[in-house]
Design an enzyme around this catalytic site. Structure first.
Site, PDB file in Angstrom:
ATOM      1  N   ASP A  12       0.885  -1.171   0.000  1.00  0.00           N
ATOM      2  CA  ASP A  12       0.000   0.000   0.000  1.00  0.00           C
ATOM      3  C   ASP A  12       0.914   1.210   0.000  1.00  0.00           C
ATOM      4  O   ASP A  12       1.645   1.448   0.960  1.00  0.00           O
ATOM      5  CB  ASP A  12      -0.873  -0.037   1.265  1.00  0.00           C
ATOM      6  N   ASP A  53      -6.996  -0.832  -0.678  1.00  0.00           N
ATOM      7  CA  ASP A  53      -5.955   0.171  -0.965  1.00  0.00           C
ATOM      8  C   ASP A  53      -4.608  -0.454  -1.350  1.00  0.00           C
ATOM      9  O   ASP A  53      -3.604   0.250  -1.456  1.00  0.00           O
ATOM     10  CB  ASP A  53      -5.784   1.132   0.225  1.00  0.00           C
ATOM     11  N   ASP A  54      -4.585  -1.774  -1.574  1.00  0.00           N
ATOM     12  CA  ASP A  54      -3.324  -2.460  -1.862  1.00  0.00           C
ATOM     13  C   ASP A  54      -3.159  -2.758  -3.352  1.00  0.00           C
ATOM     14  O   ASP A  54      -4.126  -3.077  -4.035  1.00  0.00           O
ATOM     15  CB  ASP A  54      -3.258  -3.779  -1.103  1.00  0.00           C
ATOM     16  N   TYR A  91      -3.596   9.690   0.440  1.00  0.00           N
ATOM     17  CA  TYR A  91      -3.426   9.399   1.857  1.00  0.00           C
ATOM     18  C   TYR A  91      -2.406   8.269   2.041  1.00  0.00           C
ATOM     19  O   TYR A  91      -2.408   7.290   1.296  1.00  0.00           O
ATOM     20  CB  TYR A  91      -4.771   8.999   2.488  1.00  0.00           C
ATOM     21  N   ASN A 105      16.162  -7.719  -0.396  1.00  0.00           N
ATOM     22  CA  ASN A 105      14.913  -8.485  -0.367  1.00  0.00           C
ATOM     23  C   ASN A 105      13.820  -7.598   0.223  1.00  0.00           C
ATOM     24  O   ASN A 105      14.061  -6.928   1.232  1.00  0.00           O
ATOM     25  CB  ASN A 105      15.140  -9.714   0.539  1.00  0.00           C
ATOM     26  N   TYR A 229       3.267   0.481  14.907  1.00  0.00           N
ATOM     27  CA  TYR A 229       2.223   0.086  13.988  1.00  0.00           C
ATOM     28  C   TYR A 229       2.240   0.960  12.742  1.00  0.00           C
ATOM     29  O   TYR A 229       2.288   2.172  12.821  1.00  0.00           O
ATOM     30  CB  TYR A 229       0.855   0.165  14.667  1.00  0.00           C
ATOM     31  N   LYS A 232      -2.323  -2.383   8.898  1.00  0.00           N
ATOM     32  CA  LYS A 232      -2.465  -3.839   8.880  1.00  0.00           C
ATOM     33  C   LYS A 232      -1.635  -4.406   7.730  1.00  0.00           C
ATOM     34  O   LYS A 232      -1.326  -3.725   6.769  1.00  0.00           O
ATOM     35  CB  LYS A 232      -3.940  -4.228   8.741  1.00  0.00           C
ATOM     36  N   ASP A 234      -2.222  -6.889   5.528  1.00  0.00           N
ATOM     37  CA  ASP A 234      -2.907  -7.107   4.253  1.00  0.00           C
ATOM     38  C   ASP A 234      -2.211  -8.184   3.420  1.00  0.00           C
ATOM     39  O   ASP A 234      -1.575  -7.899   2.390  1.00  0.00           O
ATOM     40  CB  ASP A 234      -3.001  -5.780   3.478  1.00  0.00           C
ATOM     41  N   TYR A 347      -3.133   1.931  17.658  1.00  0.00           N
ATOM     42  CA  TYR A 347      -2.778   3.236  18.233  1.00  0.00           C
ATOM     43  C   TYR A 347      -2.430   3.055  19.712  1.00  0.00           C
ATOM     44  O   TYR A 347      -2.918   2.137  20.355  1.00  0.00           O
ATOM     45  CB  TYR A 347      -3.955   4.204  18.164  1.00  0.00           C
TER      46      TYR A 347
HETATM   47  C1  F6R Z   1      -4.895  -1.339   5.881  1.00  0.00           C
HETATM   48  C2  F6R Z   1      -5.391  -0.110   6.489  1.00  0.00           C
HETATM   49  C3  F6R Z   1      -5.510  -0.003   7.944  1.00  0.00           C
HETATM   50  C4  F6R Z   1      -5.056   1.382   8.392  1.00  0.00           C
HETATM   51  C5  F6R Z   1      -5.673   1.732   9.681  1.00  0.00           C
HETATM   52  C6  F6R Z   1      -5.172   2.998  10.345  1.00  0.00           C
HETATM   53  O1  F6R Z   1      -4.949  -1.199   4.525  1.00  0.00           O
HETATM   54  O2  F6R Z   1      -5.699   0.794   5.765  1.00  0.00           O
HETATM   55  O3  F6R Z   1      -4.875  -0.989   8.676  1.00  0.00           O
HETATM   56  O4  F6R Z   1      -3.683   1.417   8.444  1.00  0.00           O
HETATM   57  O5  F6R Z   1      -7.034   1.824   9.435  1.00  0.00           O
HETATM   58  O6  F6R Z   1      -4.871   3.984   9.467  1.00  0.00           O
HETATM   59  P1  F6R Z   1      -4.867   5.542   9.848  1.00  0.00           P
HETATM   60  O7  F6R Z   1      -4.272   5.664  11.198  1.00  0.00           O
HETATM   61  O8  F6R Z   1      -4.050   6.160   8.783  1.00  0.00           O
HETATM   62  O9  F6R Z   1      -6.294   5.930   9.789  1.00  0.00           O
HETATM   63 MG    MG Z   2      -4.415  -2.176   2.787  1.00  0.00          MG
HETATM   64 MG    MG Z   3      -4.232   1.037   4.280  1.00  0.00          MG
END
Ligand code: F6R
Ligand code: MG
Ligand code: MG
Length: 364
Positions: A12, A53-54, A91, A105, A229, A232, A234, A347
């Site tokens: 992403d 979003d990936d 974003y 790698n 963090y 995720k 994904d 968070y």
């Molecule tokens: C995975 C994804 C989520 C975000 C999470 C927090 O594709 O989009 O794991 O990383 O929702 O993102 P923020 O803090 O940017 O809202």
């Molecule tokens: Mg994603």
């Molecule tokens: Mg994301």
């Protein structure tokens, strides 16, 4: 028979209107970079797909897994996509690129990889799963059920299928890859005991008992790499199907459950894994977690496909059920099983709040 390698690498690197979908221009930039280097790197064929979003790059070649140049071209392609994301103000631009320059790698640098090298069979068939808003444990259930005749009838009907060898990784261990091998049906209950814990023990690969590669999963846990963090993970997953492997329909069958997995809103909630169409967008509560399945055939590394394996109206019914499961768990809000355990929250706010409250407790 010449060896062939499937390399699926995803990241992403920025998305439109939040964690929803990458822009067309971003996806084009990723594809243009691979295309420009295809001939010189001996990439036989490639495809791009998006899931939420990936962006996932699938390449076929003869260099074997973990090949530095194949990983580099993917990393640089994501960098090119990330440049567009920055220019467009998307974003989370370059969010999965944890380093600024490639070395060796992609594993450990943010993007996730699933790769398999094998002798191409006549009629080679495989599936590329890609999931958004979840982590690698999302595949534990569906992959466990490959050893369950309730889903894989080939275990009863095909006399050549004796069982499978699973490699399971302890993804909480950061000082190197900590893995265990288990064989089904002999070790089925041991496998179940481990795969119960979706956040710690995840299937990394599966082979036939004869050693033929069948499944590869990206096991990257971004927060373990970055020490914080970053979203995720994904995960992606490659599964070869048919003949002595499970049939394509048997591989897909466990997804009817739309099991609850980690990754809904802010990577901190539990939600159903919705079998979704290729190119699916994210909408409700930054989710629900979604998985796509791209079916391919291949001859000498030339790909035919993708065919969208979750497009059939059958899966509309499953989606309806999954969406209901999403509503049910959202009725639970922030309480109990609806929100992930403390260590999995994306968070630090909750921890901080509880630490502050802890100071105010009095013993009566
Ligand atoms: C995975 C994804 C989520 C975000 C999470 C927090 O594709 O989009 O794991 O990383 O929702 O993102 P923020 O803090 O940017 O809202
Ligand atoms: Mg994603
Ligand atoms: Mg994301």
């Amino acid at each position: 028979m010449a060896r062939i390698t499937l390399s699926a690498i995803k990241a992403d690197v920025g998305s439109l209107a939040g964690h929803i979908v990458p822009s067309r221009e971003l996806v084009k930039a990723v594809g243009d970079h691979i295309k420009a280097n295809q001939a010189s790197l001996g990439i036989i064929d490639f495809r791009l797909s998006t899931t939420g979003d990936d962006v996932c790059i699938l390449m076929t070649h003869r260099h074997g897994a973990d090949h530095p140049q194949i990983h580099k071209v993917a990393f640089d392609a994501f960098m090119a996509g990330g440049d567009i994301a920055e220019a467009q103000g998307l974003y989370g631009a370059k969010q999965d690129l944890l380093v600024t320059a490639f070395s060796g790698n992609v594993k450990g640098m943010g993007p996730a990889a699933a790769e398999m090298e094998f002798d191409e069979r006549p009629g080679e068939a495989f599936i590329l799963f890609a999931a958004d808003k979840t982590d690698p444990g999302a595949y534990n259930g569906p992959l466990y059920h490959l050893s369950d005749p309730m889903y894989n009838s080939g275990l009863l009907l095909n006399p050549k299928t004796k069982g499978y060898r699973y490699t399971v990784m302890d993804v909480s261990h950061t000082g190197g890859d900590r893995v265990i091998e288990l064989e089904t049906p002999k070790d089925l209950y041991d496998l179940a005991a481990l795969l119960r814990d979706l956040e710690r023990f995840v299937v990394e690969k599966i082979e036939g008992l004869d050693g033929l590669p069948m499944v590869a999963v990206s096991t990257t846990r971004l927060h373990n790499i970055a020490g914080r963090y970053t979203g995720k993970d994904d995960p992606i997953c490659l599964v070869r199907s048919q003949k002595d492997f499970p049939a394509t329909g048997e591989v897909l069958a466990p997804y009817v459950k739309a099991e609850y997995v980690a990754g809904f809103m802010r990577g901190s909630h539990t939600g159903p894994l919705v079998p979704s169409k290729l190119g699916t967008k994210i909408s409700y509560f930054d989710g629900p977690p979604k998985v796509t399945a791209a079916g391919y055939s291949m001859k000498d590394g030339k790909l035919v496909g993708p065919e969208d394996l979750f497009e059939d109206p059958f899966w509309d019914e499953i989606r309806r059920k999954a969406h209901q499961k999403a509503e049910y768990i959202r009725e639970q809000g922030f309480r109990g099983v609806a929100m992930l355990p403390m260590d999995e929250l994306e968070y630090g706010g909750m921890k901080q709040r509880l630490e502050e409250l802890d100071q105010r407790f009095k013993i009566r």
